[in-house]
Write a protein that holds these residues in place. Structure first.
Motif: not given
Length: 716
Positions: A310-318, A336-350
């Motif tokens: 599982e990954i939830d984004g990427v890390v960018l480092k100088v 010198w570092a920043f985490a560029y996160k992924f959007p959370a997965r979303k769906e619909e149900t009852t």
């Protein structure tokens, strides 16, 4: 086979090994020792080829045969196993996970899922470097952001010596014996390694292994883990390393906290670590500008469902080390570092039903049971609603059409109602569904007040009562308590004291000796110190420090109970410590007068003692237990002196040492400053506090010197 310079030469167990070994009884000790050395060397090489190079040279069956043979030799000839691959099967169970200071801070990093924030990060980097007259190109080292548990792993002279969780960034939990069992963590470094190396890695449970492991849990009647990260975290914090060894954990190394070599860049770190046998991720990249880094993130977003972890984004480092040094860090994160996160997965149900689960701590959590829906390749049928306040905020009820997401990328949450059924939101119960006790609200959360009498909490309460944080009853670990509950021998802590040797000896895995030992341990716990007894009861919000303060202020258990339970006719209408009082507000004021007790803790104490179920259990418990009156006197032997402790002490826990200082009129703080008089240094002491002590001219004391000072001043 391609020539491999790291391949052990003249070792018969490396390529196409013959696993038809002669019986061990036919070997003499010298031959056995030589074969064991060859097997260790070969197994370390095969681990490297499998975990680091991802290019094994033998199959699993052959590897297992080599490993089993090594175990057989070590057992039969009583060979020294220090540093051996066989140590991965797990060592002796631990009483608790000790705290350990990191060799360097394990900070967090700034993060966002918005591309504008990523570009602003790049602008800050370039502006900051211009201010330092840096004239090099700005390149970024890009890597996946793993969704696991961050750890520090320390090697000295190439040997694995320690591992710790991240904790608060300064101090973590010592998980050395558990991390030792992870096959992708080498016990000994390869090649020309540095004298000292502290690396940062991410422990995780691979997706496929997580699915198989959860299937086993369900089939054996256990609750499945919610996600791979929870599974990894729970496994790494096990007190029994043999349990950790049985679970499929892996690790990626991605940073260096301290080392006796200079790497020059993050790319340099990534290149050097595998040379020493440390596994890194192969999905990294160095890019020339922030737009290429953004493209990298989008590529990983598209690829993440096909990855084995599982990954939830990427890390960018100088990338350049000199540039990173120039940029430095804020109080909480590197610039010198920043985490560029992924959007959370979303769906619909009852939503088909909403049930309220009671946790071991008494917290009530509403759970939505839903029509199955696929989210990111995972079929989801339930999602957390977290607390009653969220239900009210969302307005969610049974029959509603809802949108869910995998918060933190994996845990399903209900985030909004798309279409309501018109019947309003789900009404949270006023009574605990497990025991019928009143439900108390603490901010947005809800708790059962049943405590000792609630069946949903009973296993946790008995475990806690016997744990080291409670009365430290040896022989009553998690497995033993579970056995006693399953055999209907124990329902609450009071039942422990009615156990007989015959009762225990009939249990699987028990004998008369172990049964007698436990009964003796229980007998020895019949006159506990007051603060230890209060802590053992598991009163919500009352830990060791609060329990010591209560004991010191009230003196006796009866005084505490009377103050909490109240009396319709208080003796003189005055609110004083230890005196029974008539109304809730007066009772709260009594406890709020105790150091470290605020309104929330005061209410928790009063509610605990006024609950009918708790009172019944306490009445029975006090038939067997006589909590000892506490010493309410405070000395002045250490008055005016301030102590800080670092590392672990042999004769005291850190809490005991701090209490000893405070009882003698001194102060114990967590950080070194100009007001500190002494830094007490134990085993595995943190370097940062020692440096602060040196800067502030603070005297360092060993444990023996600390005891000598106490004796000299009459504090012992």
């Amino acid at each position: 086979m391609t020539a491999d310079p790291s391949r052990p030469s003249a070792n018969p167990h490396v390529e196409s090994p013959d696993t038809d070994f002669a019986p061990v009884e036919e070997l003499d000790e010298a031959t056995a020792r030589e074969q064991a050395d060859q097997l260790r060397e070969a197994i370390r090489y095969h681990d490297y080829r499998y975990y680091v190079e991802a290019d094994p040279v033998i199959g699993d069956r052959a590897y297992d045969a080599l490993f089993s043979r090594l175990q057989e030799l070590e057992d039969e000839f009583d060979l020294d196993t220090e540093g051996s691959p066989t140590q991965r099967v797990g060592g002796e169970p631990l009483d608790e996970l000790e705290d350990v200071e990191h060799v360097a801070p394990m900070g967090s990093i700034d993060q966002s899922g918005e591309v504008e924030d990523v570009r602003e990060f790049d602008e800050r980097v370039r502006r900051g470097l211009r201010e330092t007259d840096y004239d090099g190109a700005v390149q970024y080292f890009c890597e996946p952001k793993f969704d696991g548990l961050s750890v520090e792993v320390v090697y000295e002279d190439g040997e694995f010596v320690r591992a710790a969780t991240r904790g608060d960034g300064e101090v973590g939990e010592d998980v050395t014996e558990n991390v030792r069992t992870i096959s992708s963590v080498p016990q000994r470094l390869r090649g020309e390694y540095p004298d000292f190396l502290a690396v940062r890695g991410e422990v995780y449970m691979p997706r496929e292994a997580f699915t198989a492991y959860n299937r086993e849990r369900v089939e054996s009647g256990e609750d499945p883990f919610a996600n791979p990260r929870n599974a990894a975290a729970g496994t790494l914090r096990q007190l029994d390393p043999t349990i950790t060894a049985e679970r499929p954990l892996a690790v990626f190394f991605f940073g260096v906290l301290d080392a006796s070599v200079d790497f020059g860049s993050h790319a340099g770190i990534h290149e050097r670590l595998p040379e020493w046998g440390l596994r890194v991720c192969d999905r990294t990249r160095v890019v020339d500008d922030i737009e290429a880094a953004i493209d990298y993130r989008n590529e990983q977003l598209d690829a993440r469902d096909a990855l084995g972890y599982e990954i939830d984004g990427v890390v960018l480092k100088v990338d350049d080390g000199d540039a990173c040094d120039r940029l430095g860090a804020t109080s909480r994160a590197p610039r010198w570092a920043f985490a560029y996160k992924f959007p959370a997965r979303k769906e619909e149900t009852t939503v088909r039903d909403i049930v309220v689960q009671v946790g071991r701590t008494g917290r009530l959590t509403p759970v939505a049971l839903m029509d199955p829906v696929e989210v990111g390749g995972v079929t989801v049928t339930r999602a957390s609603l977290h607390n009653p306040s969220l239900i009210e905020e969302l307005g969610v009820g049974i029959g509603d059409r809802v949108r869910i997401k995998r918060a933190g990328d994996v845990i399903p949450d209900v985030v909004e109602v798309v279409e309501g059924n018109g019947d309003g939101h789900f009404e949270f119960p006023d009574d605990c569904p497990a025991c019928g006790s009143q439900v108390e609200r603490d901010g947005p959360m809800a708790f059962c007040t049943g405590g000792l009498s609630c069946p949903a909490q009973r296993e946790r309460s008995v475990e806690h009562y016997a744990s080291r944080a409670g009365l430290d009853i040896e022989g009553l670990g998690e497995k033993a308590v579970e056995q006693l509950l399953d055999a209907d021998l124990v329902e609450n802590a009071a039942d422990l004291y009615e156990l007989s040797v015959d009762d225990l000896a009939e249990l699987e895995g028990w004998g008369e000796t172990s049964a007698r030992n436990l009964v003796d341990e229980l007998d020895a716990a019949r006159e506990p110190e007051l603060d230890e007894f209060l802590t053992a009861l598991g009163i919500p919000q009352v830990g060791g420090v609060t329990a010591r303060n209560l004991a010191h202020e009230f003196g006796t258990f009866e005084a505490i109970r009377e103050a909490a339970e109240g009396d319709d006719e208080p003796s003189d209408g005055q609110v004083t410590l230890g005196e029974a009082v008539g109304d809730d507000e007066a009772a709260f004021e009594v406890f709020e007068a105790v150091p470290d007790v605020g309104p929330v803790v005061a209410r928790s104490i009063v509610d605990f003692f006024r609950d009918g179920g708790n009172r019944a259990v306490l009445s029975r418990l006090l038939d067997h237990v006589d909590p000892q009156a506490a010493d309410q006197s405070t000395g002045d032997a250490l008055a005016g002196l301030t102590f800080v402790f670092t590392g672990s002490l042999d004769e005291y826990t850190r809490g005991d040492a701090q209490e000893l200082v405070e009882r003698a009129g001194g102060s114990a703080t967590s950080s070194v400053s100009g007001n500190t008089d002494y830094l007490v240094v134990g085993e595995n002491a943190g370097q940062r506090k020692r440096e602060d002590a040196d800067e502030n001219d603070v005297e360092e004391l060993s444990e023996s010197e600390f005891e000598a000072l106490l004796a000299e001043r009459g504090a012992l």
